[in-house]
Motif scaffolding. Structure first.
Motif, PDB file in Angstrom:
ATOM      1  N   GLU A 119       0.840  -1.196   0.000  1.00 32.44           N
ATOM      2  CA  GLU A 119       0.000   0.000   0.000  1.00 32.44           C
ATOM      3  C   GLU A 119       0.877   1.249   0.000  1.00 32.44           C
ATOM      4  OE1 GLU A 119      -3.090   0.255  -0.425  1.00 32.44           O
ATOM      5  OE2 GLU A 119      -4.179  -1.420   0.470  1.00 32.44           O
ATOM      6  N   PRO A 120       0.497   2.308  -0.674  1.00 30.38           N
ATOM      7  CA  PRO A 120      -0.728   2.492  -1.465  1.00 30.38           C
ATOM      8  C   PRO A 120      -0.526   2.130  -2.936  1.00 30.38           C
ATOM      9  CG  PRO A 120       0.404   4.573  -1.296  1.00 30.38           C
ATOM     10  CD  PRO A 120       1.264   3.556  -0.581  1.00 30.38           C
ATOM     11  N   GLY A 121       0.405   1.217  -3.201  1.00 32.83           N
ATOM     12  CA  GLY A 121       0.662   0.831  -4.580  1.00 32.83           C
ATOM     13  C   GLY A 121      -0.497   0.062  -5.188  1.00 32.83           C
ATOM     14  N   ILE A 122      -0.349  -0.262  -6.497  1.00 30.01           N
ATOM     15  CA  ILE A 122      -1.394  -0.958  -7.245  1.00 30.01           C
ATOM     16  C   ILE A 122      -0.996  -2.428  -7.309  1.00 30.01           C
ATOM     17  CG2 ILE A 122      -2.725  -0.980  -9.379  1.00 30.01           C
ATOM     18  CD1 ILE A 122      -1.435   1.795  -9.946  1.00 30.01           C
ATOM     19  N   ALA A 123      -1.617  -3.259  -6.492  1.00 27.74           N
ATOM     20  CA  ALA A 123      -1.220  -4.663  -6.407  1.00 27.74           C
ATOM     21  C   ALA A 123      -2.425  -5.528  -6.070  1.00 27.74           C
ATOM     22  CB  ALA A 123      -0.118  -4.857  -5.360  1.00 27.74           C
ATOM     23  N   ALA A 124      -2.362  -6.796  -6.474  1.00 22.15           N
ATOM     24  CA  ALA A 124      -3.455  -7.725  -6.194  1.00 22.15           C
ATOM     25  C   ALA A 124      -2.920  -9.148  -6.203  1.00 22.15           C
ATOM     26  CB  ALA A 124      -4.575  -7.581  -7.224  1.00 22.15           C
ATOM     27  N   VAL A 125      -3.607 -10.017  -5.496  1.00 26.43           N
ATOM     28  CA  VAL A 125      -3.354 -11.454  -5.579  1.00 26.43           C
ATOM     29  C   VAL A 125      -4.426 -12.035  -6.491  1.00 26.43           C
ATOM     30  CG1 VAL A 125      -3.185 -13.629  -4.323  1.00 26.43           C
ATOM     31  CG2 VAL A 125      -2.363 -11.509  -3.267  1.00 26.43           C
ATOM     32  N   THR A 126      -3.987 -12.736  -7.526  1.00 30.36           N
ATOM     33  CA  THR A 126      -4.904 -13.270  -8.532  1.00 30.36           C
ATOM     34  C   THR A 126      -4.569 -14.731  -8.794  1.00 30.36           C
ATOM     35  OG1 THR A 126      -3.460 -12.686 -10.401  1.00 30.36           O
ATOM     36  CG2 THR A 126      -4.993 -10.992  -9.628  1.00 30.36           C
ATOM     37  N   ARG A 128      -4.859 -17.661 -12.440  1.00 24.48           N
ATOM     38  CA  ARG A 128      -4.922 -17.638 -13.894  1.00 24.48           C
ATOM     39  C   ARG A 128      -6.353 -17.707 -14.431  1.00 24.48           C
ATOM     40  NH1 ARG A 128      -0.240 -15.436 -15.515  1.00 24.48           N
ATOM     41  NH2 ARG A 128       1.565 -16.589 -14.752  1.00 24.48           N
ATOM     42  N   LEU A 129      -7.320 -17.921 -13.556  1.00 25.97           N
ATOM     43  CA  LEU A 129      -8.718 -17.840 -13.987  1.00 25.97           C
ATOM     44  C   LEU A 129      -9.179 -16.386 -14.084  1.00 25.97           C
ATOM     45  CD1 LEU A 129     -10.459 -20.607 -11.837  1.00 25.97           C
ATOM     46  CD2 LEU A 129      -9.490 -20.809 -14.130  1.00 25.97           C
ATOM     47  N   GLY A 130      -8.395 -15.473 -13.506  1.00 24.70           N
ATOM     48  CA  GLY A 130      -8.797 -14.075 -13.469  1.00 24.70           C
ATOM     49  C   GLY A 130      -9.436 -13.673 -12.160  1.00 24.70           C
ATOM     50  N   ASP A 131      -9.523 -14.599 -11.182  1.00 26.63           N
ATOM     51  CA  ASP A 131     -10.077 -14.238  -9.878  1.00 26.63           C
ATOM     52  C   ASP A 131      -9.180 -13.211  -9.200  1.00 26.63           C
ATOM     53  OD1 ASP A 131     -12.287 -15.992  -9.931  1.00 26.63           O
ATOM     54  OD2 ASP A 131     -11.019 -17.680  -9.313  1.00 26.63           O
ATOM     55  N   VAL A 132      -9.773 -12.115  -8.749  1.00 25.63           N
ATOM     56  CA  VAL A 132      -9.058 -11.126  -7.938  1.00 25.63           C
ATOM     57  C   VAL A 132      -9.336 -11.493  -6.486  1.00 25.63           C
ATOM     58  CG1 VAL A 132      -8.733  -8.688  -7.427  1.00 25.63           C
ATOM     59  CG2 VAL A 132      -9.349  -9.401  -9.747  1.00 25.63           C
ATOM     60  N   LEU A 133      -8.358 -12.087  -5.823  1.00 22.35           N
ATOM     61  CA  LEU A 133      -8.566 -12.688  -4.503  1.00 22.35           C
ATOM     62  C   LEU A 133      -8.365 -11.684  -3.370  1.00 22.35           C
ATOM     63  CD1 LEU A 133      -6.631 -15.992  -5.265  1.00 22.35           C
ATOM     64  CD2 LEU A 133      -9.084 -15.564  -5.496  1.00 22.35           C
ATOM     65  N   ALA A 134      -7.504 -10.720  -3.578  1.00 23.79           N
ATOM     66  CA  ALA A 134      -7.260  -9.649  -2.604  1.00 23.79           C
ATOM     67  C   ALA A 134      -6.551  -8.533  -3.352  1.00 23.79           C
ATOM     68  CB  ALA A 134      -6.421 -10.142  -1.428  1.00 23.79           C
ATOM     69  N   HIS A 135      -6.641  -7.323  -2.829  1.00 23.47           N
ATOM     70  CA  HIS A 135      -6.052  -6.203  -3.557  1.00 23.47           C
ATOM     71  C   HIS A 135      -5.770  -5.044  -2.608  1.00 23.47           C
ATOM     72  CE1 HIS A 135      -9.883  -4.038  -3.356  1.00 23.47           C
ATOM     73  NE2 HIS A 135     -10.458  -5.192  -3.670  1.00 23.47           N
ATOM     74  N   THR A 136      -4.917  -4.152  -3.043  1.00 22.48           N
ATOM     75  CA  THR A 136      -4.636  -2.935  -2.288  1.00 22.48           C
ATOM     76  C   THR A 136      -5.696  -1.880  -2.595  1.00 22.48           C
ATOM     77  OG1 THR A 136      -3.251  -2.039  -4.059  1.00 22.48           O
ATOM     78  CG2 THR A 136      -2.149  -3.377  -2.363  1.00 22.48           C
ATOM     79  N   ASP A 137      -5.701  -0.829  -1.782  1.00 17.39           N
ATOM     80  CA  ASP A 137      -6.594   0.288  -2.067  1.00 17.39           C
ATOM     81  C   ASP A 137      -6.204   0.953  -3.390  1.00 17.39           C
ATOM     82  OD1 ASP A 137      -7.944  -0.173   0.276  1.00 17.39           O
ATOM     83  OD2 ASP A 137      -6.877   1.378   1.415  1.00 17.39           O
ATOM     84  N   GLY A 138      -4.900   0.952  -3.707  1.00 19.99           N
ATOM     85  CA  GLY A 138      -4.457   1.522  -4.974  1.00 19.99           C
ATOM     86  C   GLY A 138      -5.018   0.774  -6.165  1.00 19.99           C
ATOM     87  N   TYR A 139      -5.097  -0.553  -6.071  1.00 17.92           N
ATOM     88  CA  TYR A 139      -5.679  -1.360  -7.146  1.00 17.92           C
ATOM     89  C   TYR A 139      -7.156  -1.007  -7.322  1.00 17.92           C
ATOM     90  CZ  TYR A 139      -6.691  -5.571  -9.933  1.00 17.92           C
ATOM     91  OH  TYR A 139      -7.069  -6.441 -10.925  1.00 17.92           O
ATOM     92  N   ALA A 140      -7.850  -0.818  -6.195  1.00 16.51           N
ATOM     93  CA  ALA A 140      -9.277  -0.464  -6.266  1.00 16.51           C
ATOM     94  C   ALA A 140      -9.460   0.900  -6.909  1.00 16.51           C
ATOM     95  CB  ALA A 140      -9.880  -0.486  -4.868  1.00 16.51           C
ATOM     96  N   ALA A 141      -8.557   1.840  -6.606  1.00 16.57           N
ATOM     97  CA  ALA A 141      -8.683   3.185  -7.162  1.00 16.57           C
ATOM     98  C   ALA A 141      -8.468   3.205  -8.665  1.00 16.57           C
ATOM     99  CB  ALA A 141      -7.678   4.120  -6.482  1.00 16.57           C
ATOM    100  N   VAL A 142      -7.606   2.300  -9.156  1.00 12.57           N
ATOM    101  CA  VAL A 142      -7.265   2.320 -10.582  1.00 12.57           C
ATOM    102  C   VAL A 142      -8.148   1.373 -11.393  1.00 12.57           C
ATOM    103  CG1 VAL A 142      -5.435   1.854 -12.264  1.00 12.57           C
ATOM    104  CG2 VAL A 142      -4.903   3.062 -10.147  1.00 12.57           C
ATOM    105  N   LEU A 143      -8.200   0.087 -11.030  1.00 11.87           N
ATOM    106  CA  LEU A 143      -8.978  -0.866 -11.824  1.00 11.87           C
ATOM    107  C   LEU A 143     -10.407  -1.020 -11.326  1.00 11.87           C
ATOM    108  CD1 LEU A 143      -5.796  -2.120 -12.118  1.00 11.87           C
ATOM    109  CD2 LEU A 143      -7.118  -3.519 -13.687  1.00 11.87           C
ATOM    110  N   GLY A 144     -10.634  -0.729 -10.064  1.00 11.48           N
ATOM    111  CA  GLY A 144     -12.001  -0.840  -9.554  1.00 11.48           C
ATOM    112  C   GLY A 144     -12.883   0.318  -9.964  1.00 11.48           C
TER     113      GLY A 144
END
Length: 278
Positions: A119-126, A128-144
């Protein structure tokens, strides 16, 4: 009936022009790309055997034959890995499966702790099915911001193929769609990949099923996003594999100074406003 292995060999052969391999152009061909006879000669196998492989009538090529085909097709390392994987599943190594099921969404506590450190970087745990399992607030701000995280169990593959907002968010939507379809072949388990493919195909239609059968390994360049706030973002993708969990830690980094400046504005909390008290 074809097989994933045969489909891949045929698709790759069709994508190669003979002159790129130093072969003569024999003139008009019934199909594009490299002739079956030319590939057979380069791989040191018979045309009849290559035909059986492509048509799915032979499902168990030897390792030397697989390596010879990889050499003959001039496959890069990612394509070679995909060829070996398709050989494995075509030969029945994944047979005997029970009812398909979705993949686990569990994340190890240490992986979650690592994500918090980003945090506050743009990162997520995914996966290969494309499931977004957990993410940072930065990821939510950009891709969410364009609706990717609106559902309780967000999935990038489903979003790309079924949400109209995805075609606006991803400047290179076709490339992202190719990537998501290809990654299903290397999902957490064969069962989980089959579950998502079966579930998604009726909703996504030909855009999905055509790509799923393509097998050509996508070229993954910088990620270009049209953020709803206005700026176009160019992001490098760094992926740390978590093989024990069949998951990945994805980190997105600015690819240029303009993107870095935009991210500073998007990810920096606004200062509190003074309010008049009557």
């Amino acid at each position: 009936m074809g097989t994933p292995l045969g489909d891949f060999i045929r698709a790759k052969r069709d994508s190669i022009q003979p002159e790129t391999l130093g072969l003569p152009d024999h003139g008009r061909r019934r199909s594009p790309g490299l002739r079956r006879s030319d590939l057979a000669v380069r791989a040191g196998i018979s045309v009849e055997y290559l035909t059986r492989l492509e048509q799915g009538r032979d499902r168990n090529p030897s390792i030397p034959v697989v390596n010879a085909l990889a050499d003959a097709l001039s496959l890069d390392p990612a394509e070679r890995n995909h060829l070996r994987y398709l050989t494995k599943i075509t030969g029945g190594a994944c047979a005997g499966r029970t009812r398909p099921a979705p993949a686990s969404r569990d994340i190890r506590p240490t992986v979650r702790a690592t994500l918090r450190l980003l945090e506050p970087g743009i990162a997520a745990v995914t996966n290969r099915l494309g499931d977004v399992l957990a993410h940072t607030d930065g990821y939510a701000a950009v891709l969410g911001a364009a609706g990717l995280l609106d559902t309780p169990a967000p999935n990038l593959t489903r979003y790309v193929f079924t949400d109209p907002r995805a075609r606006t968010l991803f400047a290179d939507w076709d490339d992202i769609a190719d990537e998501q379809a290809f990654d299903l072949w290397i999902g957490p388990t064969a069962e989980a990949s089959e579950w998502l493919s079966t579930d998604l195909a009726p909703l996504a239609g030909p855009e999905f099923t055509r790509r799923l059968g393509n097998h050509l390994v996508p070229r993954r360049g910088p990620l270009r996003l049209h953020h709803p706030a206005g700026p176009e973002l160019r992001l490098h993708r760094e992926t740390l594999e978590l093989p024990a969990d069949s998951q990945q830690l994805l980190v997105l980094l600015p690819a240029d100074d303009e993107t870095a400046a935009h991210l500073d504005r998007l990810l920096t909390p606004a200062p509190p406003r003074l309010r008049a008290i009557s």
